[in-house]
Motif scaffolding. Structure first.
Motif, PDB file in Angstrom:
ATOM      1  N   SER A   1       8.205   4.883   6.381  1.00 36.02           N
ATOM      2  CA  SER A   1       7.738   6.263   6.312  1.00 36.02           C
ATOM      3  C   SER A   1       8.826   7.101   5.653  1.00 36.02           C
ATOM      4  O   SER A   1       9.902   7.292   6.228  1.00 36.02           O
ATOM      5  CB  SER A   1       7.436   6.797   7.720  1.00 36.02           C
ATOM      6  OG  SER A   1       7.070   8.166   7.664  1.00 36.02           O
TER       7      SER A   1
ATOM      8  N   SER B   1      -4.869   6.746  -0.107  1.00 30.55           N
ATOM      9  CA  SER B   1      -4.073   5.523  -0.215  1.00 30.55           C
ATOM     10  C   SER B   1      -4.484   4.739  -1.448  1.00 30.55           C
ATOM     11  O   SER B   1      -5.582   4.921  -1.990  1.00 30.55           O
ATOM     12  CB  SER B   1      -4.250   4.658   1.034  1.00 30.55           C
ATOM     13  OG  SER B   1      -5.599   4.242   1.169  1.00 30.55           O
ATOM     14  N   GLU B   2      -3.595   3.864  -1.899  1.00 31.73           N
ATOM     15  CA  GLU B   2      -3.898   2.984  -3.016  1.00 31.73           C
ATOM     16  C   GLU B   2      -2.993   1.765  -2.957  1.00 31.73           C
ATOM     17  O   GLU B   2      -1.886   1.810  -2.395  1.00 31.73           O
ATOM     18  CB  GLU B   2      -3.723   3.694  -4.356  1.00 31.73           C
ATOM     19  CG  GLU B   2      -2.289   4.042  -4.716  1.00 31.73           C
ATOM     20  CD  GLU B   2      -2.174   4.555  -6.158  1.00 31.73           C
ATOM     21  OE1 GLU B   2      -1.492   3.892  -6.955  1.00 31.73           O
ATOM     22  OE2 GLU B   2      -2.763   5.601  -6.465  1.00 31.73           O
TER      23      GLU B   2
ATOM     24  N   TRP C   1       0.834  -1.201   0.000  1.00 24.66           N
ATOM     25  CA  TRP C   1       0.000   0.000   0.000  1.00 24.66           C
ATOM     26  C   TRP C   1       0.869   1.251   0.000  1.00 24.66           C
ATOM     27  O   TRP C   1       1.945   1.278   0.603  1.00 24.66           O
ATOM     28  CB  TRP C   1      -0.921   0.024   1.219  1.00 24.66           C
ATOM     29  CG  TRP C   1      -2.033  -0.970   1.123  1.00 24.66           C
ATOM     30  CD1 TRP C   1      -2.013  -2.268   1.557  1.00 24.66           C
ATOM     31  CD2 TRP C   1      -3.311  -0.761   0.528  1.00 24.66           C
ATOM     32  NE1 TRP C   1      -3.205  -2.880   1.268  1.00 24.66           N
ATOM     33  CE2 TRP C   1      -4.029  -1.981   0.638  1.00 24.66           C
ATOM     34  CE3 TRP C   1      -3.928   0.341  -0.081  1.00 24.66           C
ATOM     35  CZ2 TRP C   1      -5.320  -2.121   0.159  1.00 24.66           C
ATOM     36  CZ3 TRP C   1      -5.224   0.198  -0.555  1.00 24.66           C
ATOM     37  CH2 TRP C   1      -5.908  -1.020  -0.435  1.00 24.66           C
ATOM     38  N   TYR C   2       0.371   2.266  -0.681  1.00 26.76           N
ATOM     39  CA  TYR C   2       0.980   3.597  -0.675  1.00 26.76           C
ATOM     40  C   TYR C   2      -0.005   4.547  -0.013  1.00 26.76           C
ATOM     41  O   TYR C   2      -1.202   4.535  -0.330  1.00 26.76           O
ATOM     42  CB  TYR C   2       1.262   4.053  -2.109  1.00 26.76           C
ATOM     43  CG  TYR C   2       1.653   5.514  -2.230  1.00 26.76           C
ATOM     44  CD1 TYR C   2       2.990   5.900  -2.172  1.00 26.76           C
ATOM     45  CD2 TYR C   2       0.680   6.502  -2.400  1.00 26.76           C
ATOM     46  CE1 TYR C   2       3.348   7.240  -2.281  1.00 26.76           C
ATOM     47  CE2 TYR C   2       1.033   7.840  -2.510  1.00 26.76           C
ATOM     48  CZ  TYR C   2       2.363   8.203  -2.450  1.00 26.76           C
ATOM     49  OH  TYR C   2       2.715   9.529  -2.554  1.00 26.76           O
ATOM     50  N   ARG C   3       0.475   5.392   0.910  1.00 27.15           N
ATOM     51  CA  ARG C   3      -0.393   6.359   1.584  1.00 27.15           C
ATOM     52  C   ARG C   3       0.296   7.710   1.661  1.00 27.15           C
ATOM     53  O   ARG C   3       1.501   7.794   1.929  1.00 27.15           O
ATOM     54  CB  ARG C   3      -0.740   5.893   3.004  1.00 27.15           C
ATOM     55  CG  ARG C   3      -1.502   4.588   3.073  1.00 27.15           C
ATOM     56  CD  ARG C   3      -2.097   4.362   4.456  1.00 27.15           C
ATOM     57  NE  ARG C   3      -1.083   4.297   5.494  1.00 27.15           N
ATOM     58  CZ  ARG C   3      -0.448   3.178   5.839  1.00 27.15           C
ATOM     59  NH1 ARG C   3      -0.711   2.046   5.211  1.00 27.15           N
ATOM     60  NH2 ARG C   3       0.445   3.198   6.804  1.00 27.15           N
ATOM     61  N   ASP C   4      -0.473   8.768   1.418  1.00 28.59           N
ATOM     62  CA  ASP C   4       0.008  10.127   1.649  1.00 28.59           C
ATOM     63  C   ASP C   4      -1.184  10.996   2.017  1.00 28.59           C
ATOM     64  O   ASP C   4      -2.280  10.480   2.289  1.00 28.59           O
ATOM     65  CB  ASP C   4       0.777  10.673   0.430  1.00 28.59           C
ATOM     66  CG  ASP C   4      -0.088  10.810  -0.817  1.00 28.59           C
ATOM     67  OD1 ASP C   4      -1.329  10.693  -0.716  1.00 28.59           O
ATOM     68  OD2 ASP C   4       0.474  11.032  -1.909  1.00 28.59           O
TER      69      ASP C   4
ATOM     70  N   CYS D   1       5.356  10.271   2.337  1.00 27.67           N
ATOM     71  CA  CYS D   1       4.408   9.184   2.115  1.00 27.67           C
ATOM     72  C   CYS D   1       4.826   7.971   2.938  1.00 27.67           C
ATOM     73  O   CYS D   1       5.893   7.949   3.556  1.00 27.67           O
ATOM     74  CB  CYS D   1       4.343   8.816   0.632  1.00 27.67           C
ATOM     75  SG  CYS D   1       5.899   8.158  -0.026  1.00 27.67           S
TER      76      CYS D   1
END
Length: 223
Positions: free
Chosen positions: A94, A16-17, A9-12, A68
């Motif tokens: 992170s 997220s996606e 997962w990618y989050r910022d 991110c």
């Protein structure tokens, strides 16, 4: 080396996606919001020229991924009492603008062995995990391979700091045993590799963490 992919997962701040991290043991690749990023270290993933146009943005144009969080699991071979077993390494990274923070958690045999919550790089995080392991469990990654040596310079990258000498195995064995200097083999290296990569040519060192603990592998002027 054959590519391997890890789902995560990618989050910022925008949300997220799901993403897929891909590596051949040296280069890292990931697509975020339609843009491909690539690099030799997790803190140096830059947009690929001519990759798909950005949608909703994933950092500044031309800048590496930052501000991110990346989270993923990868299958990891371990030796338990000399027998090959399959474990899972959970990675939580992170990518802060100042100092990245990394946490690793190794799941094997129903137990979990963790690094500190905010390690500075993969070598340090794996060393923490390694110290927590029972004596009969050993990692089977490049960081523990008899043919790898870490960059000795301060301020090194977050990952991809191991020089690999799988193409000069006999010479490297002799140098590691004191028969000549390891830096003399620099031109015979097979490149640099990711600490969490597991190569088919892996060979355990004489002592646990041989590759990660060897400090003279790479000449300082190249580090």
């Amino acid at each position: 080396m054959t590519d391997e992919s890890w789902s995560g997962w990618y989050r910022d701040a925008r949300g997220s996606e799901a993403v897929v991290l891909t590596t051949d043991g040296q280069r890292l690749r990931v697509r975020v919001r339609g843009t491909d990023f690539e690099g030799d270290s997790f803190d140096a993933l830059y947009p690929v020229v001519d990759s798909a146009p950005r949608s909703a943005g994933a950092g500044r144009a031309g800048a590496p991924l930052t501000d991110c969080v990346l989270e993923w699991d990868l299958p990891l071979p371990v030796l338990v009492a000399g027998t090959l077993r399959h474990a899972t390494l959970g990675c939580l990274l992170s990518l802060r603008p100042d100092v990245p923070a990394l946490h690793l958690a190794l799941h094997v045999g129903g137990a979990v062995y963790e690094s500190a919550r905010a390690e500075g790089d993969f070598s340090a995080a794996l060393a923490t995990v390694r110290r927590a392991l029972p004596d009969d469990i050993r990692l089977q990654t490049c960081s523990d391979c008899a043919f790898s040596g870490s960059f000795p310079a301060p301020g090194r990258a977050l990952s991809g700091t191991l020089a690999c000498f799988r193409g000069a195995k006999d010479a490297y064995r002799g140098a590691a045993a004191g028969e000549g200097g390891v830096p003399d083999l620099w031109d015979r290296r097979s490149g640099t590799v990711q600490e969490i990569w597991s190569c088919r040519e892996f060979e355990p060192g004489a002592t646990e963490g041989t590759g990660a603990d060897r400090r003279e592998a790479v000449p300082l002027e190249h580090a």
